[in-house]
Design an enzyme around this catalytic site. Structure first.
Site, PDB file in Angstrom:
ATOM      1  N   HIS A 224      35.362 -88.034   4.768  1.00 21.73           N
ATOM      2  CA  HIS A 224      35.944 -88.994   3.821  1.00 21.73           C
ATOM      3  C   HIS A 224      37.073 -89.800   4.467  1.00 21.73           C
ATOM      4  CE1 HIS A 224      33.818 -88.007   0.082  1.00 21.73           C
ATOM      5  NE2 HIS A 224      33.692 -86.805   0.620  1.00 21.73           N
ATOM      6  N   ASP A 231      31.080 -89.735  -2.308  1.00 19.36           N
ATOM      7  CA  ASP A 231      30.336 -88.829  -3.180  1.00 19.36           C
ATOM      8  C   ASP A 231      29.886 -89.633  -4.390  1.00 19.36           C
ATOM      9  OD1 ASP A 231      31.007 -86.744  -1.469  1.00 19.36           O
ATOM     10  OD2 ASP A 231      32.897 -86.416  -2.521  1.00 19.36           O
ATOM     11  N   GLU A 280      24.508 -81.005   0.325  1.00 18.87           N
ATOM     12  CA  GLU A 280      25.311 -81.823  -0.591  1.00 18.87           C
ATOM     13  C   GLU A 280      24.560 -83.110  -0.914  1.00 18.87           C
ATOM     14  OE1 GLU A 280      29.854 -80.457   0.631  1.00 18.87           O
ATOM     15  OE2 GLU A 280      29.326 -82.573   0.578  1.00 18.87           O
ATOM     16  N   TRP A 282      25.007 -85.230  -2.944  1.00 17.21           N
ATOM     17  CA  TRP A 282      25.856 -86.316  -3.456  1.00 17.21           C
ATOM     18  C   TRP A 282      26.690 -86.980  -2.374  1.00 17.21           C
ATOM     19  CZ3 TRP A 282      26.593 -81.081  -4.165  1.00 17.21           C
ATOM     20  CH2 TRP A 282      27.698 -80.522  -3.506  1.00 17.21           C
ATOM     21  N   HIS A 283      26.791 -86.349  -1.211  1.00 15.57           N
ATOM     22  CA  HIS A 283      27.674 -86.879  -0.174  1.00 15.57           C
ATOM     23  C   HIS A 283      26.902 -87.821   0.751  1.00 15.57           C
ATOM     24  CE1 HIS A 283      31.103 -86.597   2.770  1.00 15.57           C
ATOM     25  NE2 HIS A 283      30.108 -86.915   3.591  1.00 15.57           N
TER      26      HIS A 283
HETATM   27 ZN   LIG Z   1      31.891 -85.809   0.136  1.00 14.59          ZN
END
Ligand SMILES: [Zn+2]
Length: 313
Positions: A224, A231, A280, A282-283
């Protein structure tokens, strides 16, 4: 008689002491277990945005190990993150072939628990940033903007920013999803080194460095911080940045189409031993259309692309 009584009293005191110590141990164990779930919450508190339904994002690497810290806490109480949590940064870093990293000189690993190579071209949109390859301490993306897409919170804060190119691609992607009847929302995007550092230090103070490393990303090592990662959830925020997002309409759409816009699902299923992070969905990480397509077609991670040492090796 008197000695008998005082013996009894002594025994009772001893028993009380033993019980007390037992209680303390039990309490500490519980503390540890809860810690995983609580860290992200703590985080949310420390974050300036309060509206986000994601409890997490700041605790970048959560126990299980999740880049976003959220995967474990909320919807999956059955997960026992602490058992899988391992500080994965090990001193096995070697220079990777491709553009980004070179051997660190002590890098960030002050605690001696492993060298972190410093990413040589942090501004490259294809830079490899992971637990072994961290951004330089002074790095700050120079072209951060606010992408014109809905987020789960209203505030105009860092968390909403992405680098210009990634922001434009994100706008296109959200529009594309909308055309397909899929309403997406941003959960969390950019996070500064300073923010990550402050957060990490807070955890170190609380739990000591070794433990903090198991659930929070070392400053410089969260994707990030590149301004190229975000996300994403559905617009309702249901399961935002948590494992129950997997299999949702939005996750399925992203899996299928993200690469068309230059994004990859950075931590795919089944690659945890390579990326160092659990799945993940969503990432998303922006790497540009060309590389996104190549990686997606070959089902490769960035680590594999760069022939980097698997994070958990
Ligand atoms: Zn993330």
């Amino acid at each position: 008689m008197r000695t008998g009584k005082s013996n009894a009293r002594r025994w009772r005191s001893l028993l009380l002491l033993v019980a007390f110590v037992g209680l303390i141990i039990a309490y500490m164990t519980l503390e540890n277990r809860d810690n995983a779930a609580q860290s992200p919450a703590l985080t949310a508190g420390g974050d300036t945005s309060t509206a986000s339904p994601s409890p997490s994002d700041e605790a970048a690497v959560s126990p299980s190990p999740s880049e976003d810290g959220a995967a474990t806490p909320v919807p999956t109480p059955s997960d026992k993150p602490e058992e899988t949590a391992k500080p994965t940064v090990k001193p096995t870093v070697k220079p990777t072939a491709k553009p980004t990293s070179k051997p660190a000189s002590g890098g960030a690993g002050s605690g001696g628990s492993g060298a972190i190579a410093v990413v040589a071209q942090p501004e490259s949109i294809t830079a490899l940033v992971n637990k072994q390859n961290g951004l330089p301490r002074e790095y700050e993306p120079t072209d951060l903007v606010f992408p014109d897409v809905p987020f789960l919170f209203k505030e105009k804060i860092d968390k909403r920013k992405l680098r210009k190119e990634a922001a434009a691609a994100l706008e296109e992607m959200f529009a594309g999803a909308k055309d397909d009847g899929v309403a997406l929302a941003g959960v969390s995007a950019y996070r500064s080194y300073a923010t990550q550092k402050a957060l990490f230090e807070r955890y170190v103070k609380k739990d000591g460095e070794a433990k903090a490393r198991t659930y929070s990303a070392y400053p410089g090592t969260s994707e990030h911080e590149t301004g190229l990662a975000i996300d994403v959830s559905g617009s309702t925020g249901k399961c935002a940045a948590t494992s129950c997002f997997g299999g949702s309409k939005e996750a399925v759409w992203l899996d299928k189409h993200a690469a068309e816009y230059g994004f990859i699902i950075r931590y795919p299923k089944g690659k945890q031993s390579i990326t160092g992070y659990m799945y993940e969905p969503w990432h998303l990480r922006f790497v540009g259309k060309e590389l996104a397509k190549e990686l997606t077609d070959k089902e490769q991670t960035l680590e594999e692309y760069y022939n980097a040492v698997p994070v958990t090796k």
